[in-house]
Design a protein around this motif. Structure first.
Motif, mmCIF file in Angstrom:
data_model
loop_
_atom_site.group_PDB
_atom_site.id
_atom_site.type_symbol
_atom_site.label_atom_id
_atom_site.label_comp_id
_atom_site.label_asym_id
_atom_site.label_seq_id
_atom_site.Cartn_x
_atom_site.Cartn_y
_atom_site.Cartn_z
ATOM 1 N N LYS A 38 81.006 133.916 16.715
ATOM 2 C CA LYS A 38 81.052 132.443 16.817
ATOM 3 C C LYS A 38 81.452 131.772 18.010
ATOM 4 N N PHE A 39 82.160 131.978 18.022
ATOM 5 C CA PHE A 39 83.502 131.225 18.950
ATOM 6 C C PHE A 39 83.039 131.915 19.471
ATOM 7 N N ALA A 40 82.987 133.695 20.521
ATOM 8 C CA ALA A 40 82.155 133.887 21.923
ATOM 9 C C ALA A 40 80.592 132.875 21.969
ATOM 10 N N LEU A 41 79.814 132.992 21.286
ATOM 11 C CA LEU A 41 78.577 132.281 21.357
ATOM 12 C C LEU A 41 79.050 131.086 21.547
ATOM 13 N N ASN A 42 79.744 130.660 20.944
ATOM 14 C CA ASN A 42 80.095 128.886 21.746
ATOM 15 C C ASN A 42 81.019 128.688 22.047
ATOM 16 N N GLY A 43 81.936 129.414 22.552
ATOM 17 C CA GLY A 43 82.408 129.458 23.809
ATOM 18 C C GLY A 43 83.991 128.220 23.527
ATOM 19 N N LYS A 44 83.865 129.736 22.449
ATOM 20 C CA LYS A 44 85.924 128.727 22.145
ATOM 21 C C LYS A 44 86.636 129.819 22.213
ATOM 22 N N PHE A 45 86.667 131.256 23.201
ATOM 23 C CA PHE A 45 87.415 131.182 23.319
ATOM 24 C C PHE A 45 88.443 130.395 24.415
ATOM 25 N N PHE A 46 87.426 130.475 25.512
ATOM 26 C CA PHE A 46 87.981 129.819 26.837
ATOM 27 C C PHE A 46 88.332 128.738 25.974
ATOM 28 N N ASP A 47 88.072 127.939 25.248
ATOM 29 C CA ASP A 47 88.803 126.393 24.641
ATOM 30 C C ASP A 47 90.040 126.708 23.876
ATOM 31 N N ILE A 48 90.178 127.332 22.962
ATOM 32 C CA ILE A 48 91.518 127.797 23.238
ATOM 33 C C ILE A 48 92.564 128.739 23.555
ATOM 34 N N THR A 51 87.096 123.971 16.512
ATOM 35 C CA THR A 51 86.201 125.245 16.435
ATOM 36 C C THR A 51 85.141 124.105 15.990
ATOM 37 N N TRP A 52 84.812 123.620 15.356
ATOM 38 C CA TRP A 52 83.040 122.618 15.020
ATOM 39 C C TRP A 52 82.180 124.128 14.568
ATOM 40 N N THR A 53 83.058 125.207 14.047
ATOM 41 C CA THR A 53 81.949 125.926 13.916
ATOM 42 C C THR A 53 83.086 127.959 13.254
ATOM 43 N N ALA A 54 82.021 128.456 12.781
ATOM 44 C CA ALA A 54 82.058 128.898 11.680
ATOM 45 C C ALA A 54 83.644 130.005 12.406
ATOM 46 N N VAL A 55 85.035 130.802 11.474
ATOM 47 C CA VAL A 55 85.753 131.195 12.130
ATOM 48 C C VAL A 55 85.312 132.724 12.345
#
Length: 116
Positions: free
Chosen positions: A106-116, A98-102
């Motif tokens: 933060k997941f939404a802001l950094n586009g991590k939901f899509f990655d996961i 994730t390389w971002t706060a959990v």
């Protein structure tokens, strides 16, 4: 090799980021790639791709050396041609960093939901 031997004795394996073992990724990896031949083949290579050319299948630089390779920073945008790439017998899967706060924000802001 002391750490490797200790981990082996404890029944554990080692995984390392493989970006510095590719000859083609950075200027300094041209020198560090020589270490590839000195490493035990049962060390898992975690392919690090976040700043590389996504048009290239960089795991092809490390697979010929007999290591198992896991796709690192496994974001969908980083692994085009996934079906072809994962078909190699030494490709074992992917790891999402994730390389971002959990947190949901933060997941939404950094586009991590899509990655996961």
């Amino acid at each position: 090799m002391n750490l490797y031997n200790y981990m082996k004795k404890m029944g554990l394996g080692i995984m390392i980021w493989s970006d510095m073992l590719h000859e083609t990724t950075t200027d300094y990896s041209k020198e560090t790639a020589k270490a590839r031949d000195m490493l035990p083949k049962d060390i898992m290579m975690l392919d690090f791709t976040w700043y590389f050319d996504f048009a290239s299948d960089i795991e092809e630089d490390i697979l010929p050396y007999g290591f198992e390779v896991m796709m690192g920073n496994f974001y969908s945008s980083h692994y085009p041609r996934y079906s072809k790439r994962i078909a190699h017998p030494n490709m074992v899967g992917g790891e999402v960093s994730t390389w971002t706060a959990v947190s949901e924000d933060k997941f939404a802001l950094n586009g991590k939901f899509f990655d996961i």
